[in-house]
Design an enzyme around this catalytic site. Structure first.
Site, short mmCIF file in Angstrom:
data_model
loop_
_atom_site.label_atom_id
_atom_site.label_comp_id
_atom_site.label_asym_id
_atom_site.label_seq_id
_atom_site.Cartn_x
_atom_site.Cartn_y
_atom_site.Cartn_z
N HIS A 116 0.64 -0.26 4.17
CA HIS A 116 -0.42 -1.26 4.04
C HIS A 116 -1.37 -0.93 5.18
O HIS A 116 -1.13 -1.27 6.33
CB HIS A 116 0.20 -2.66 4.19
CG HIS A 116 -0.79 -3.76 4.37
ND1 HIS A 116 -1.04 -4.70 3.39
CD2 HIS A 116 -1.58 -4.10 5.41
CE1 HIS A 116 -1.95 -5.56 3.84
NE2 HIS A 116 -2.29 -5.23 5.06
N ASN A 169 8.32 -8.80 2.06
CA ASN A 169 7.88 -9.86 2.99
C ASN A 169 8.31 -11.25 2.50
O ASN A 169 7.50 -12.16 2.32
CB ASN A 169 6.37 -9.80 3.21
CG ASN A 169 5.56 -9.95 1.94
OD1 ASN A 169 6.07 -9.73 0.84
ND2 ASN A 169 4.30 -10.32 2.07
N ASP A 224 4.61 -4.10 3.89
CA ASP A 224 3.39 -4.57 3.23
C ASP A 224 3.08 -6.03 3.53
O ASP A 224 3.95 -6.89 3.55
CB ASP A 224 3.48 -4.40 1.72
CG ASP A 224 2.18 -4.84 1.06
OD1 ASP A 224 1.15 -4.22 1.33
OD2 ASP A 224 2.21 -5.84 0.30
N ASP A 260 -0.43 -5.87 -6.96
CA ASP A 260 -0.34 -6.62 -5.71
C ASP A 260 -0.23 -8.12 -6.03
O ASP A 260 -0.81 -8.98 -5.35
CB ASP A 260 -1.55 -6.35 -4.79
CG ASP A 260 -1.27 -6.79 -3.35
OD1 ASP A 260 -0.14 -7.23 -3.06
OD2 ASP A 260 -2.20 -6.68 -2.52
N ASN A 281 -6.34 -9.37 0.31
CA ASN A 281 -6.31 -8.36 1.36
C ASN A 281 -5.71 -7.08 0.80
O ASN A 281 -4.55 -7.11 0.38
CB ASN A 281 -5.48 -8.88 2.53
CG ASN A 281 -5.56 -7.95 3.73
OD1 ASN A 281 -6.46 -7.12 3.80
ND2 ASN A 281 -4.61 -8.06 4.64
N HIS A 323 3.87 -2.76 -7.26
CA HIS A 323 3.53 -3.55 -6.07
C HIS A 323 3.42 -5.03 -6.44
O HIS A 323 2.38 -5.48 -6.92
CB HIS A 323 2.21 -3.05 -5.47
CG HIS A 323 1.90 -3.65 -4.13
ND1 HIS A 323 1.24 -2.94 -3.13
CD2 HIS A 323 2.14 -4.87 -3.59
CE1 HIS A 323 1.10 -3.71 -2.07
NE2 HIS A 323 1.62 -4.90 -2.32
N HIS A 338 0.40 -17.72 -4.70
CA HIS A 338 0.30 -18.74 -3.64
C HIS A 338 0.17 -20.10 -4.28
O HIS A 338 -0.47 -20.25 -5.33
CB HIS A 338 -0.92 -18.49 -2.75
CG HIS A 338 -0.73 -17.33 -1.81
ND1 HIS A 338 0.26 -17.29 -0.87
CD2 HIS A 338 -1.42 -16.17 -1.69
CE1 HIS A 338 0.19 -16.15 -0.20
NE2 HIS A 338 -0.83 -15.45 -0.69
N HIS A 372 4.80 -9.21 -5.27
CA HIS A 372 5.46 -10.10 -4.31
C HIS A 372 6.12 -11.19 -5.13
O HIS A 372 5.45 -12.03 -5.71
CB HIS A 372 4.43 -10.69 -3.34
CG HIS A 372 3.73 -9.66 -2.51
ND1 HIS A 372 4.20 -9.25 -1.28
CD2 HIS A 372 2.61 -8.94 -2.74
CE1 HIS A 372 3.39 -8.32 -0.78
NE2 HIS A 372 2.41 -8.11 -1.65
ZN LIG Z 1 -0.59 -5.03 1.17
#
Ligand SMILES: [Zn+2]
Lengths: 423, 178, 331
Positions: free
Chosen positions: A179, A94, A152, A305, A278, A60, A309, A62
Site C-alpha cells: 500500500h 487490517n 494494506d 478494494d 485512499n 483486494h 464502512h 476488506h
Molecule cells: Zn490500500
C-alpha cells in the site's frame, strides 16, 4: 452429481477460449468443454445469450471480520461477492485483531468454508499488528492458508522493514502487497491535490505521496528479487514506474480499482463522503493513465478494494469521514464498461478479474481448465440496472455508484458446481 | 384575457387633485410651519415631490421632503417573492413635526399601517396625516385618509395604476379590469 | 399585478434591476452558486439596510418572531457579533451556541447536533465550522435556512459580500478594478469567496503569498498568482491583506513572522506601487506590524472599519432574504 451449462458464450482467457460451448461439471469439477454435449442425466442450466466465465477473483477486499462485524463479516461479504459474480476474494489483514497469526487465519478460513458463499483467501500482515516493527511468521501463515502479505491500509514506513519483508516472503514464494503511501506527504489530506481540492477548500493529497513509495518499493523488489504487487495504483507516475520496472525484468505486478478508472476528483464536489477513498480519486489525466495501463498489460488485475464502512462513519463532515467504498457488487459491470468503451476486449477484461489475479495470488482458480474447480459466473452482459445502495448485499452501503445505471451483471454464480447466487 | 383600461384622471385632473390637496394641507395646518412630507416609495414618493413643489408655488416656501420604504414593516414577508428593499431617506429629525404621509393609492390600509410604524421608529412626530391620490376602498384596517384626490369605489379584482413620466410627474390614473 | 410592476420600473431611480428580479434563497452557502445579478441584489438590499444602522432606534420589526441560532464551532467574536447584531436589528431572537472539538471526538455527529437544534425550531442557523462543506452538509439535512459563516477553507460568503459592498462604496463600481489579495491563500475561505465574487462582478483578481501559502491550481479559479507582493499590488485599485498565522494544522508555512512581514507585509512605502486612490482592506483582526505596518493600519487609505460597518448591513440583508418568500422544503 452432474450439471451441464448449455449454449453459453464461454470466455476463458487462460485457455484462450471465446466460443459457444457447453460445459459439463461433475462433482464440482470441470469435466468437459465441447459443443453440444449430451446432457444425459445431468441437470441442465440454459446459458443461451449469456457469457460464461471462470468465477471472478477479487484480490483486494476488506471483509472486516474479525473485529468490525458491524461493517461487514465473512458471511455478508461473501454474499456480496456472490451477488457480484465473484467466487474468490483475498481479504486484507487490517482486522481487529490483525491477521498476523495462525489463529486469525484459521478463523477466517474456517468461517468462510462453513458459512461463506465464496472462497476466501486471507492475506497476512507483513508486520505484527501492522505496526511496522517485527515481521510476522510468514512461513506458518502461508502453510495455514495466507496467499500473500500486506499491511494494506498503511504503508510499511521503514525502508529496511519493507526490504526484509520482501526477502522473507520470497523465501516462501509469496508476494508482498504494498500500500504505497508516504504518510508524511499526505499530512491530513482528504482528497486528491489539485484545482478541485483548492476550490473545495479540502487539504489535498499530492500524487507524489503514492509515487515516492511506489518507487522505493519497486527498487526494493529489484534489489531483493522478490515478487512485489502494488495495490490500487492510481497515478500516472506510479503506473509508468511499474511499466518501466516490468520492462527491465523486475518481478512486479499491480492492480487498479474500478473507481480509479471510472471517476475523477470532480466527483468530490458536493462533499459526498462516498467519494472519499485512499488512494483518492485522481485527475482525468490519471484516470486515462489507469485505462492505458489496463489496456497495455501494465496493470495485471482489477480489484475492488472493497472497504465497507458504517453509515455513521460516512455521514459526517468530509474531512473526518473514513476512507473507502464497497465494490464487490459493481466490479463486473464497471469492468465490462471498459469493453463497451473499447479500452479492452472482452477476453482482456475477463482475464483482469479471473486468471491474472489468481496467478498473482497463486491460487488454482480463475480458469475453466478441465479438472479445475468449477467456479463459474454466468453473465447477462446487456442487462441495465440501477445501483441502489439499500439493495446491496453488503452490510455497508457506501458505494460510489449509487443512482447510476450500469450494464451487465451476474445472473448465476456457481461455486464448485453449486449455485450460490441466482437472479 | 384582454384588459379593459379606463382613464380616471388625465394629467390636468391629476394636477388639479394635487393642487387641491396642497391647499387643504395648508389650510388644515395653518401654513407650512413644522410640516414635512414623507412619500411612500415609490409612487407616493413621486407624488410627495409634486406636492412639495405645489406648496412652494402657493406659499413661496419649501417644506421638508423625505421618502420611506415600508418593505421591512410589511406583514407578508413569508409569502412575498419580490424582496427588494428601497432606500429610506429622511435626512431630518421627525420629532415634533407634522408628518404628511403621501401615497398614490389607498387600498387595504396595510401599507399605511407599515408606514406609520416606520415613521414612529425614526422619530416621534407631533401628528401624522395621510394624503392619497386615489382611495379605492376595501380597507382591512381602521385607516382613514385626511386628504383625498379622488374617491373611486372599485371591485377587488380591478387594478389602479398611476402613470408617471420620466421626470416622475404623475400623468394619468387608469382603472384596469381583466 | 404585473402590469403595475412593469410600469413602476420605468420611474424607479434606484434598484431598477433589483426590483425586476426575484431572489429569495433558502440558504446562503457560498458565492460560487450566486449570479452577478443576485450578488448585486444582495448588495443593493444591504445598502438599504445601512440607513437603519444610523437611526437612533436601530431596529425594524421585519423578523419579529423568528429565531436565529448562531452555531459556532470556531471562536470568532467578530463574525458572530456581527450576525447577532444583524439579527437583533431585524427583531429576530438570536441565540449563540458555541461548540468545540470535532464531532467524532464527542461521539455526537454534526447531524445529531443539528437535529437537536432543529427540534427547537429555529428559522435560520448561521454556522461556522472548521470542516469545508459542513454548511452544505447541514443544509442537506435540515428544514431551516442555513447561512455559512465560514466553513473550513471553503467559503465565507458574508465576508466577500461585505468586501464587495465596501469596494463598491469607495470605487463606485467593481467592474474593471484590479484587486490584489495577499497572504495565506491556501487556508483562506475569505479568498475563495472573494475570487468568486470579484470575478462575477468583473474585477481582476491577483493573489500573492509565499509558495507554502499558494494552493495548487488556484489560478484555475480565475486569478493571477504572484510570488511577491510588489508585483501583485502594482497599479491595484484594492489591496486586501489577510491575517497571517504562522502554523496551520501543525505545518510550518513560514520560517518566522519577522521574515513574513518583511516580504509580504504591507509596510513602508509599498503602497506607493498601488494606484494613488487605492484602498486597503483586511478581514480582521489585524496583526499590527505583521501584515499591516502601523502607518498603513492607521492610514487614510484603509477602509477596515467600513468593512465592519458594512458587515452588519450585509448580514441583515442575508437574514432578511432567506426569510422572505415561499420556500420549498429541501430546496
Ligand atoms: Zn490500500
Amino acid at each position: 452429481m452432474k450439471t451441464l451449462i448449455k449454449s453459453g458464450r464461454v470466455v476463458d482467457p487462460a485457455n484462450k477460449i471465446d466460443e459457444k460451448l457447453d460445459i459439463l461439471v461433475i462433482d464440482g469439477k470441470i469435466a468437459e468443454l465441447a459443443a453440444n454435449i449430451d446432457p444425459g442425466d445431468a441437470d441442465v442450466i440454459n446459458a443461451a445469450g449469456l457469457i460464461v466465465t471462470p468465477g471472478l477473483v477479487d484480490m483486494h477486499t476488506h471483509l472486516r471480520d474479525p473485529g468490525y462485524e458491524y461493517k461487514e463479516d465473512i458471511i455478508s461479504g461473501s454474499c456480496a461477492a456472490a451477488a457480484g459474480g465473484v467466487t474468490s476474494v483475498a481479504c486484507m489483514p487490517n482486522t481487529s485483531p490483525v491477521n498476523d497469526n495462525l489463529a486469525i487465519t484459521k478463523y477466517i478460513i474456517n468461517k468462510a468454508q462453513a458459512q461463506g458463499s465464496a472462497n476466501v483467501f486471507p492475506i497476512g500482515s507483513i508486520t505484527k499488528a501492522m505496526k511496522g516493527g517485527t515481521l510476522t511468521e510468514m512461513g506458518e501463515l502461508k502453510e495455514g492458508g495466507c496467499v500473500g502479505f500486506s499491511d494494506d491500509g498503511l504503508p510499511v514506513v521503514d525502508g529496511e522493514m519493507m526490504r526484509r519483508g520482501l526477502e522473507y516472503a520470497n523465501t516462501f514464494g509469496v508476494p508482498i502487497f504494498t500500500h504505497a503511501e508516504d504518510l508524511s506527504l499526505v499530512a491530513g489530506g482528504s482528497m486528491n491535490e489539485g484545482p478541485v481540492a483548492t476550490e473545495l477548500g479540502l487539504k489535498g493529497i499530492p500524487w507524489v505521496a503514492e509515487d515516492a513509495v511506489t518507487a522505493r518499493d519497486i527498487m526494493l523488489a529489484e534489489l531483493t528479487g522478490a515478487h512485489l504487487h502494488v495495490c490500487h495504483v492510481s497515478t500516472r507516475g506510479s503506473i509508468a514506474q511499474v511499466r518501466h520496472a516490468k520492462a527491465r525484468g523486475v518481478r512486479i505486478t499491480c492492480e487498479a480499482t474500478p473507481h480509479h478508472f471510472m471517476l475523477t476528483d470532480e466527483a468530490v464536489r458536493g462533499y459526498n463522503a462516498n467519494f472519499k477513498m485512499n488512494p483518492p480519486l485522481r485527475s482525468q489525466d490519471d484516470v486515462d493513465a489507469v485505462r492505458a495501463g489496463l489496456a497495455d498489460g501494465t496493470i495485471d488485475a482489477i480489484a475492488t478494494d472493497h472497504a465497507p464502512h458504517h453509515i455513521d462513519e460516512k455521514n459526517v463532515e468530509f474531512a473526518v469521514a473514513l476512507n473507502g467504498v464497497v465494490g464487490l457488487e459493481t466490479l463486473l459491470p464497471l469492468t465490462l464498461k471498459l469493453v463497451s468503451e473499447k479500452v479492452l476486449d472482452l477476453s482482456q477484461a475477463i482475464a483482469l478479474v479471473t486468471c491474472q489475479p489468481a496467478d498473482i495470488l497463486g491460487i488454482d482458480r480463475g480458469t475453466l481448465t478441465v479438472g479445475a474447480v468449477a467456479d463459474m459466473t454466468l453473465i447477462n452482459p446487456n442487462k441495465e440496472w440501477l445501483v441502489k445502495a439499500d439493495e446491496l448485499h453488503s452490510k455497508s452501503k457506501n458505494t460510489a455508484f449509487s443512482g447510476q445505471t450500469l450494464r451487465g451483471y451476474a445472473v448465476r454464480t456457481i461455486l464448485a458446481g453449486k449455485t450460490v447466487f441466482e437472479r | 384575457m384582454a384588459a379593459e383600461e379606463i382613464e380616471i384622471l388625465d394629467s390636468d385632473g391629476v394636477n388639479r387633485a394635487i393642487t387641491r390637496i396642497a391647499h387643504e394641507i395648508l389650510e388644515k395646518n395653518k401654513g407650512v410651519e413644522d410640516l414635512v412630507l414623507v412619500g411612500i416609495r415609490t409612487g407616493g414618493a413621486h407624488l410627495a415631490a409634486q406636492l412639495q413643489q405645489k406648496i412652494a408655488e402657493i406659499e413661496g416656501q419649501d417644506v421638508l421632503f423625505g421618502t420611506i420604504d415600508v418593505t421591512l414593516y410589511r406583514d407578508d414577508l413569508a409569502s412575498r417573492n419580490n424582496l427588494a428593499v428601497g432606500l429610506t431617506d429622511i435626512p431630518f429629525p421627525l420629532g415634533d413635526r407634522k408628518v404628511i404621509l403621501v401615497d398614490d393609492v389607498l387600498f387595504t390600509g396595510r401599507t399605511i399601517r407599515a408606514a406609520m410604524e416606520a415613521v414612529m421608529d425614526i422619530g416621534r412626530p407631533e401628528l401624522i396625516q395621510l394624503a392619497i391620490l386615489i382611495d379605492r376602498g376595501h380597507r382591512e384596517l381602521p385607516i382613514r385618509p385626511d386628504y383625498i384626490g379622488r374617491n373611486l369605489p372599485t371591485a377587488r379584482n380591478e387594478q389602479i395604476e398611476v402613470d408617471f413620466d420620466d421626470r416622475n410627474t404623475a400623468q394619468a390614473v387608469h382603472l384596469l379590469r381583466t | 399585478m404585473t402590469v403595475i410592476l412593469l410600469r413602476l420600473f420605468i420611474y424607479l431611480e434606484l434598484d431598477v434591476e433589483a426590483i425586476s428580479m426575484s431572489f429569495n434563497p433558502k440558504h446562503i452557502l457560498g458565492i460560487e452558486s450566486l449570479t452577478a445579478e443576485e450578488i448585486n441584489f444582495i448588495l443593493d438590499t444591504a445598502q438599504s439596510f445601512k440607513e437603519i444602522n444610523t437611526r437612533q432606534i436601530k431596529k425594524v420589526p421585519t423578523l419579529r418572531g423568528k429565531t436565529i441560532i448562531n452555531l459556532f464551532y470556531e471562536a470568532s467574536t467578530r463574525t458572530r457579533t456581527s450576525f447577532e447584531i444583524a439579527g437583533k436589528r431585524l427583531s429576530a431572537d438570536t441565540v449563540n451556541i458555541s461548540a468545540s472539538g470535532s464531532s467524532v471526538a464527542k461521539g455526537e455527529t454534526l447531524e445529531d447536533t443539528a437535529k437537536n437544534i432543529q427540534a427547537m425550531h429555529p428559522d435560520i442557523i448561521v454556522m461556522r465550522h472548521n470542516a469545508s462543506g459542513s454548511c452544505q452538509y447541514l443544509a442537506d439535512r435540515l428544514d431551516c435556512s442555513v447561512i455559512n459563516a465560514g466553513d473550513g477553507m471553503h467559503e465565507h460568503p458574508s465576508q466577500a459580500l461585505l468586501d464587495a459592498l465596501t469596494i463598491r462604496e469607495h470605487k463606485g463600481s467593481i467592474a474593471g478594478l484590479t484587486v490584489a489579495i495577499v497572504g495565506d491563500i491556501t487556508h483562506s475561505r475569505v479568498v475563495r469567496s472573494n475570487i468568486y465574487c470579484l470575478n462575477k462582478l468583473g474585477a481582476r483578481v491577483r493573489l500573492a503569498g509565499p509558495g507554502t501559502m499558494l494552493p495548487p491550481g488556484i489560478e484555475k479559479m480565475g486569478c493571477e498568482v504572484f510570488n511577491n507582493l510588489e508585483d501583485a499590488i502594482r497599479n491595484a485599485d484594492v489591496v486586501m491583506m489577510l491575517r497571517i498565522q504562522r502554523e496551520r494544522q501543525g505545518a510550518p508555512l513560514i520560517p518566522s513572522v519577522r521574515e513574513y512581514a518583511r516580504f509580504f507585509g504591507l509596510n513602508g512605502n509599498k503602497m506607493e506601487l498601488a494606484k494613488k486612490d487605492a484602498i486597503v482592506m483586511h478581514p480582521g483582526p489585524i496583526n499590527r506590524g505583521v501584515e499591516l505596518g502601523t502607518a498603513i493600519a492607521d492610514g487614510s487609505q484603509n477602509v477596515i472599519l467600513d468593512q465592519v460597518e458594512n458587515g452588519v448591513a450585509v448580514r441583515m440583508a442575508l437574514l432578511y432574504l432567506v426569510s422572505g418568500g415561499e420556500k420549498l422544503k429541501g430546496e
